[in-house]
Design a protein around this motif. Structure first.
Motif, PDB file in Angstrom:
ATOM      1  N   LEU A 265     -39.540  -5.271   1.462  1.00  0.00           N
ATOM      2  CA  LEU A 265     -40.499  -4.333   1.724  1.00  0.00           C
ATOM      3  C   LEU A 265     -40.562  -3.869   3.052  1.00  0.00           C
ATOM      4  N   THR A 266     -40.515  -2.523   3.274  1.00  0.00           N
ATOM      5  CA  THR A 266     -40.753  -1.910   4.520  1.00  0.00           C
ATOM      6  C   THR A 266     -41.753  -0.814   4.644  1.00  0.00           C
ATOM      7  N   ASN A 267     -42.204  -0.642   5.924  1.00  0.00           N
ATOM      8  CA  ASN A 267     -43.181   0.533   5.934  1.00  0.00           C
ATOM      9  C   ASN A 267     -42.385   1.573   6.927  1.00  0.00           C
ATOM     10  N   ILE A 268     -42.498   2.772   6.390  1.00  0.00           N
ATOM     11  CA  ILE A 268     -41.727   3.952   7.036  1.00  0.00           C
ATOM     12  C   ILE A 268     -42.843   5.028   7.697  1.00  0.00           C
ATOM     13  N   ASP A 269     -42.161   5.688   8.733  1.00  0.00           N
ATOM     14  CA  ASP A 269     -43.149   6.366   9.546  1.00  0.00           C
ATOM     15  C   ASP A 269     -41.934   7.508  10.115  1.00  0.00           C
ATOM     16  N   VAL A 270     -41.735   8.653   9.693  1.00  0.00           N
ATOM     17  CA  VAL A 270     -40.802   9.549   9.969  1.00  0.00           C
ATOM     18  C   VAL A 270     -41.425  11.088  10.230  1.00  0.00           C
ATOM     19  N   THR A 271     -40.651  11.675  11.255  1.00  0.00           N
ATOM     20  CA  THR A 271     -41.203  12.888  11.753  1.00  0.00           C
ATOM     21  C   THR A 271     -40.434  13.968  11.126  1.00  0.00           C
ATOM     22  N   SER A 272     -40.892  15.180  10.788  1.00  0.00           N
ATOM     23  CA  SER A 272     -40.348  16.175  10.192  1.00  0.00           C
ATOM     24  C   SER A 272     -39.536  15.898   8.773  1.00  0.00           C
ATOM     25  N   PHE A 273     -40.330  15.658   8.008  1.00  0.00           N
ATOM     26  CA  PHE A 273     -39.942  15.383   6.775  1.00  0.00           C
ATOM     27  C   PHE A 273     -40.883  15.782   5.628  1.00  0.00           C
ATOM     28  N   SER A 274     -39.885  15.749   4.498  1.00  0.00           N
ATOM     29  CA  SER A 274     -40.645  16.324   3.211  1.00  0.00           C
ATOM     30  C   SER A 274     -41.015  14.948   2.100  1.00  0.00           C
TER      31      SER A 274
ATOM     32  N   GLY B   1     -36.159   8.148  -2.947  1.00  0.00           N
ATOM     33  CA  GLY B   1     -36.594   6.531  -3.462  1.00  0.00           C
ATOM     34  C   GLY B   1     -36.214   6.522  -4.867  1.00  0.00           C
ATOM     35  N   GLN B   2     -36.502   7.389  -5.652  1.00  0.00           N
ATOM     36  CA  GLN B   2     -36.333   7.351  -7.260  1.00  0.00           C
ATOM     37  C   GLN B   2     -34.823   7.319  -7.499  1.00  0.00           C
ATOM     38  N   ARG B   3     -34.088   8.113  -6.702  1.00  0.00           N
ATOM     39  CA  ARG B   3     -32.589   8.027  -7.023  1.00  0.00           C
ATOM     40  C   ARG B   3     -32.164   6.738  -6.700  1.00  0.00           C
ATOM     41  N   LEU B   4     -32.586   6.250  -5.762  1.00  0.00           N
ATOM     42  CA  LEU B   4     -31.923   4.836  -5.338  1.00  0.00           C
ATOM     43  C   LEU B   4     -32.570   3.714  -6.142  1.00  0.00           C
ATOM     44  N   GLY B   5     -33.644   3.896  -7.090  1.00  0.00           N
ATOM     45  CA  GLY B   5     -34.333   3.084  -7.681  1.00  0.00           C
ATOM     46  C   GLY B   5     -35.138   2.131  -7.214  1.00  0.00           C
ATOM     47  N   LEU B   6     -35.737   2.750  -6.182  1.00  0.00           N
ATOM     48  CA  LEU B   6     -37.022   2.009  -5.411  1.00  0.00           C
ATOM     49  C   LEU B   6     -38.262   2.349  -5.992  1.00  0.00           C
ATOM     50  N   VAL B   7     -39.225   1.528  -5.268  1.00  0.00           N
ATOM     51  CA  VAL B   7     -40.500   1.772  -5.750  1.00  0.00           C
ATOM     52  C   VAL B   7     -41.265   1.863  -4.381  1.00  0.00           C
ATOM     53  N   GLY B   8     -42.237   2.746  -4.443  1.00  0.00           N
ATOM     54  CA  GLY B   8     -43.066   2.950  -3.149  1.00  0.00           C
ATOM     55  C   GLY B   8     -43.819   4.132  -3.275  1.00  0.00           C
ATOM     56  N   TRP B   9     -44.386   4.615  -2.029  1.00  0.00           N
ATOM     57  CA  TRP B   9     -45.325   5.729  -1.971  1.00  0.00           C
ATOM     58  C   TRP B   9     -44.933   6.457  -0.334  1.00  0.00           C
ATOM     59  N   VAL B  10     -45.069   7.662  -0.260  1.00  0.00           N
ATOM     60  CA  VAL B  10     -45.182   8.382   0.798  1.00  0.00           C
ATOM     61  C   VAL B  10     -46.113   9.344   0.735  1.00  0.00           C
ATOM     62  N   ARG B  11     -46.797   9.798   2.018  1.00  0.00           N
ATOM     63  CA  ARG B  11     -47.927  10.818   2.282  1.00  0.00           C
ATOM     64  C   ARG B  11     -47.440  11.460   3.550  1.00  0.00           C
ATOM     65  N   ASN B  12     -48.132  12.712   3.676  1.00  0.00           N
ATOM     66  CA  ASN B  12     -48.307  13.323   4.942  1.00  0.00           C
ATOM     67  C   ASN B  12     -49.221  12.916   5.568  1.00  0.00           C
TER      68      ASN B  12
ATOM     69  N   THR C 157     -46.496  13.841  10.284  1.00  0.00           N
ATOM     70  CA  THR C 157     -45.410  12.833   9.907  1.00  0.00           C
ATOM     71  C   THR C 157     -45.354  12.256   8.513  1.00  0.00           C
ATOM     72  N   VAL C 158     -44.695  11.709   8.090  1.00  0.00           N
ATOM     73  CA  VAL C 158     -44.562  11.145   6.805  1.00  0.00           C
ATOM     74  C   VAL C 158     -44.844   9.648   6.871  1.00  0.00           C
ATOM     75  N   VAL C 159     -45.679   8.915   6.236  1.00  0.00           N
ATOM     76  CA  VAL C 159     -45.616   7.521   6.313  1.00  0.00           C
ATOM     77  C   VAL C 159     -45.595   7.119   4.813  1.00  0.00           C
ATOM     78  N   GLY C 160     -45.283   5.962   4.778  1.00  0.00           N
ATOM     79  CA  GLY C 160     -45.163   5.237   3.306  1.00  0.00           C
ATOM     80  C   GLY C 160     -44.781   3.883   3.257  1.00  0.00           C
ATOM     81  N   GLN C 161     -44.321   3.392   2.225  1.00  0.00           N
ATOM     82  CA  GLN C 161     -43.801   2.127   2.083  1.00  0.00           C
ATOM     83  C   GLN C 161     -42.636   2.127   0.998  1.00  0.00           C
ATOM     84  N   VAL C 162     -41.608   1.310   0.947  1.00  0.00           N
ATOM     85  CA  VAL C 162     -40.632   1.216   0.237  1.00  0.00           C
ATOM     86  C   VAL C 162     -40.435  -0.311  -0.155  1.00  0.00           C
ATOM     87  N   GLN C 163     -40.071  -0.538  -1.507  1.00  0.00           N
ATOM     88  CA  GLN C 163     -39.714  -1.715  -1.709  1.00  0.00           C
ATOM     89  C   GLN C 163     -38.634  -1.923  -2.812  1.00  0.00           C
ATOM     90  N   GLY C 164     -37.886  -2.791  -2.815  1.00  0.00           N
ATOM     91  CA  GLY C 164     -36.649  -2.942  -3.801  1.00  0.00           C
ATOM     92  C   GLY C 164     -35.507  -3.779  -3.293  1.00  0.00           C
TER      93      GLY C 164
END
Length: 91
Positions: free
Chosen positions: A6-15, A23-34, A39-46
């Motif tokens: 599991l990792t939390n993400i925080d990215v600037t300038s992102f859709s 994330g779906q292409r890589l077969g991960l689960v998670g969520w993102v939001r503006n 910035t875009v923040v979220g969580q990725v698991q896989g």
């Protein structure tokens, strides 16, 4: 280890939509939001290998219309099983 990562993400300038699709292409689960700060923040698991691929993609690729100025990751740790299903954009 074979436990999911599991990792939390925080990215600037992102859709979020583009991040969700990757994330779906890589077969991960998670969520993102503006965030209100643009910035875009979220969580990725896989599987750890795929989470690392996602992190690399977030650092290097980004969406066609936006340049990534910063990507940071926090709270990364192994979990016993996936806590989410699917990869979604939250509003």
């Amino acid at each position: 280890s074979n436990c999911p990562l599991l990792t939390n993400i925080d990215v600037t300038s992102f859709s979020p939509k583009y991040t969700e699709e990757q994330g779906q292409r890589l077969g991960l689960v998670g969520w993102v939001r503006n965030t209100s700060g643009g910035t875009v923040v979220g969580q990725v698991q896989g599987p750890s290998r795929r989470v690392e691929q996602m992190k690399l993609w977030l650092r290097k690729e980004g969406s066609p219309s936006s340049r990534i100025s910063r990507a940071s990751f926090s709270n990364q740790h192994n979990i016993s099983k996936l806590e989410l299903a699917g990869f979604t954009t939250r509003f």
